[in-house]
Design an enzyme around this catalytic site. Structure first.
Site, PDB file in Angstrom:
ATOM      1  N   ARG A 269       0.832  -1.034   0.046  1.00  0.00           N
ATOM      2  CA  ARG A 269       0.036   0.047  -0.115  1.00  0.00           C
ATOM      3  C   ARG A 269       0.855   1.187   0.015  1.00  0.00           C
ATOM      4  O   ARG A 269       1.832   1.409   0.691  1.00  0.00           O
ATOM      5  CB  ARG A 269      -1.043  -0.096   1.320  1.00  0.00           C
ATOM      6  CG  ARG A 269      -1.863  -1.080   1.286  1.00  0.00           C
ATOM      7  CD  ARG A 269      -2.734  -1.253   2.275  1.00  0.00           C
ATOM      8  NE  ARG A 269      -3.706  -2.400   2.518  1.00  0.00           N
ATOM      9  CZ  ARG A 269      -4.546  -2.773   3.176  1.00  0.00           C
ATOM     10  NH1 ARG A 269      -4.757  -1.832   4.158  1.00  0.00           N
ATOM     11  NH2 ARG A 269      -5.267  -3.881   3.207  1.00  0.00           N
ATOM     12  N   ARG A 284       2.395   1.312  10.244  1.00  0.00           N
ATOM     13  CA  ARG A 284       1.661   1.710   9.024  1.00  0.00           C
ATOM     14  C   ARG A 284       2.892   1.404   7.908  1.00  0.00           C
ATOM     15  O   ARG A 284       3.677   2.424   7.806  1.00  0.00           O
ATOM     16  CB  ARG A 284       1.115   2.975   9.024  1.00  0.00           C
ATOM     17  CG  ARG A 284       0.156   3.419   7.784  1.00  0.00           C
ATOM     18  CD  ARG A 284      -0.401   4.608   7.889  1.00  0.00           C
ATOM     19  NE  ARG A 284      -1.398   4.667   8.919  1.00  0.00           N
ATOM     20  CZ  ARG A 284      -2.593   4.439   8.846  1.00  0.00           C
ATOM     21  NH1 ARG A 284      -3.304   3.792   7.752  1.00  0.00           N
ATOM     22  NH2 ARG A 284      -3.309   4.489   9.894  1.00  0.00           N
ATOM     23  N   GLU A 356      -6.504  -0.646  15.468  1.00  0.00           N
ATOM     24  CA  GLU A 356      -6.842  -1.518  14.538  1.00  0.00           C
ATOM     25  C   GLU A 356      -6.030  -2.599  14.192  1.00  0.00           C
ATOM     26  O   GLU A 356      -4.828  -2.242  13.921  1.00  0.00           O
ATOM     27  CB  GLU A 356      -7.446  -0.784  13.144  1.00  0.00           C
ATOM     28  CG  GLU A 356      -8.098  -1.711  12.154  1.00  0.00           C
ATOM     29  CD  GLU A 356      -8.278  -1.092  11.005  1.00  0.00           C
ATOM     30  OE1 GLU A 356      -8.243  -2.018  10.156  1.00  0.00           O
ATOM     31  OE2 GLU A 356      -8.371   0.184  10.785  1.00  0.00           O
ATOM     32  N   SER A 359     -10.185  -5.824  10.217  1.00  0.00           N
ATOM     33  CA  SER A 359     -11.583  -5.210   9.660  1.00  0.00           C
ATOM     34  C   SER A 359     -12.177  -6.382   8.863  1.00  0.00           C
ATOM     35  O   SER A 359     -11.760  -6.776   8.167  1.00  0.00           O
ATOM     36  CB  SER A 359     -11.125  -3.937   8.877  1.00  0.00           C
ATOM     37  OG  SER A 359     -12.436  -3.345   8.575  1.00  0.00           O
ATOM     38  N   ARG A 398       1.012  -6.078  12.464  1.00  0.00           N
ATOM     39  CA  ARG A 398       0.380  -5.464  13.682  1.00  0.00           C
ATOM     40  C   ARG A 398       0.217  -6.257  15.068  1.00  0.00           C
ATOM     41  O   ARG A 398       0.483  -5.766  16.108  1.00  0.00           O
ATOM     42  CB  ARG A 398      -0.689  -4.769  13.332  1.00  0.00           C
ATOM     43  CG  ARG A 398      -0.567  -3.579  12.565  1.00  0.00           C
ATOM     44  CD  ARG A 398      -1.912  -2.928  12.303  1.00  0.00           C
ATOM     45  NE  ARG A 398      -1.872  -1.761  11.545  1.00  0.00           N
ATOM     46  CZ  ARG A 398      -2.707  -0.753  11.363  1.00  0.00           C
ATOM     47  NH1 ARG A 398      -3.785  -0.416  12.065  1.00  0.00           N
ATOM     48  NH2 ARG A 398      -2.137   0.405  10.594  1.00  0.00           N
TER      49      ARG A 398
END
Length: 432
Positions: A269, A284, A356, A359, A398
């Site tokens: 990403r 991130r 987070e 999801s 994460r």
């Protein structure tokens, strides 16, 4: 402009025609201005052009038959031949007009997100998200808590400088026991989903072409967040893209549903919209590993499947003994393709908050319409669109962050969670 050949659009035009106010009201929950009138005006122009084309085709066929009859009778049919030639020219122009109007309508529909479920809470941003439940109690430390960067570097297993020399910012090199710990986490997640949760493990390509990303909704909305290669390939941002597109253009028998798949992949990403956010550490990054879950189900089963999938992701965190909470996303924070989403947020001691880590979303028939993915009930006429769901089970990097911070010791070592020790050769602690 994106090529839509072979695609159906995610919003049912018949529904928009029949209930334009309700369509606008649904999108208004996402903060989108009314669009139904503009869509229907384009739709009316396209349908009028198509009707005119159909009339010309019918007239051409009628005149062509007349020409045949006249010539059989020995006539020349000059006037009729000229009329057919004129009709062909007009038909070519009208076909272009139908195509142009259709593409304009498709491009507008392509940019519109899914309609959120009635049970989704209203709100403009993440502050309106609703906590559903919590599991576990954050650990009380009797020493100064280190973050995962200090822990990883102190264990000589996390090197951001080497990664920067190789690739720039937002990359990491893991070494030794930490590299093995990350691999152990991924293996544990996959094994749990395969043996306990009835998912089928799948290996998919990391490179896809534009239609796959259009099908799941990453394009055109999130083009800036994708890594595009010169040859026309894109690096996948998530295995949701590849797993979901396995049913692209397919008509499945109802007996094949539910179809549940899981995959461990590298994800890529650009994080174009995250400048300045989480620049320290592994939260991130441009490249990371993730275990993805995807379900393809009949429409009446998708609500229950979302709850099931969320529970599967929770089981990973519970097995690892990591405190977390489940949050229902509000209408202003939910993803583009989702109609309902639960986020799982894990406790990070160094930040003193939940972040987070998964999801889980039900997209309804939104992606299925874009992919033309359907199912058929034996003995019934016609087909119906499947419902698709996706969820992280979990983001491996994460999860590594959460394990390091929650299982740290006063001397800078990290205890290995019991469920991971078989994957670590029985190792119980990393470091002194």
């Amino acid at each position: 402009m994106f090529c839509l050949q072979g695609f159906l659009i995610m919003h049912d035009l018949k529904v928009i025609r029949d209930t334009p106010a309700a369509f606008d009201a649904a999108l208004a929950r996402r903060g989108i201005a009314p669009v139904a009138d503009a869509l229907l005006a384009l739709d009316q122009q396209r349908r009028a052009a198509q009707t005119a084309l159909n009339d010309m085709q019918a007239r051409r066929n009628e005149v062509s038959r007349a020409i045949g009859d006249i010539r059989k009778a020995g006539g020349t049919a000059e006037a009729e031949t000229q009329e057919v030639a004129a009709l062909k020219a007009r038909m070519s122009e009208t076909e272009d007009e139908v195509r142009r109007l259709g593409e304009a309508l498709d491009q507008q529909l392509l940019t519109l997100p899914n309609r959120v479920d009635d049970t989704v809470p209203d709100g403009s941003d993440e502050t309106a998200n609703v906590e559903v439940r919590r599991w576990g109690t954050p650990r009380a430390f009797d020493f100064a808590v280190r973050d995962h960067v200090d822990l990883g570097q102190g264990l000589d297993g996390m090197d951001f400088e080497a990664a920067a020399r190789l690739s720039g910012a937002r990359f990491v090199v893991l070494k030794g026991a930490l590299a093995r710990l990350e691999r152990a986490l991924a293996q544990y997640m996959l094994d749990l989903h395969i043996t306990e949760h009835a998912y089928t493990e799948v290996q998919t390509p990391a490179l896809v072409r534009e239609p796959a990303l259009l099908g799941t909704g990453q394009l055109p909305k999130f083009a800036e967040d994708l890594f595009r290669l010169e040859q026309g390939y894109y690096l996948i941002p998530t295995a949701e893209v590849t797993l979901t597109n396995l049913v692209n253009g397919q008509i499945l028998p109802l007996s094949a549903l539910p179809l549940r798949m899981t995959a461990l992949t590298q994800c890529f990403r650009a994080e174009a919209g995250a400048a300045g956010r989480d620049t320290r550490g592994m939260i991130r990054q441009h490249q990371f590993e993730k275990v993805e879950m995807v379900s393809i189900v009949a429409p009446e089963d998708s609500d229950a499947e979302l709850e099931r999938m969320t529970g599967c992701a929770e089981a990973v965190l519970q097995g690892l003994g990591l405190p977390y909470r489940v949050v229902a996303l509000c209408s202003g924070d939910i993803g583009f393709s989702a109609r309902k989403t639960y986020d799982l947020e894990v406790w990070l001691p160094a930040q003193g908050c939940y972040r987070e880590i998964s999801s889980c979303s039900n997209t309804g028939d939104f992606q299925a319409r874009r992919m033309n993915a359907r199912f058929k009930v034996e003995g019934e006429k016609g087909t119906r669109f499947v419902h698709t769901l996706n969820g992280s089970g979990l983001a491996v990097g994460r999860t590594l962050v959460a394990v390091l911070e929650n299982y740290q010791n006063a001397d800078g070592s990290v205890s290995v969670p019991p469920v991971l020790r078989p994957y670590m050769g029985g190792l119980e602690r990393i470091g002194s």
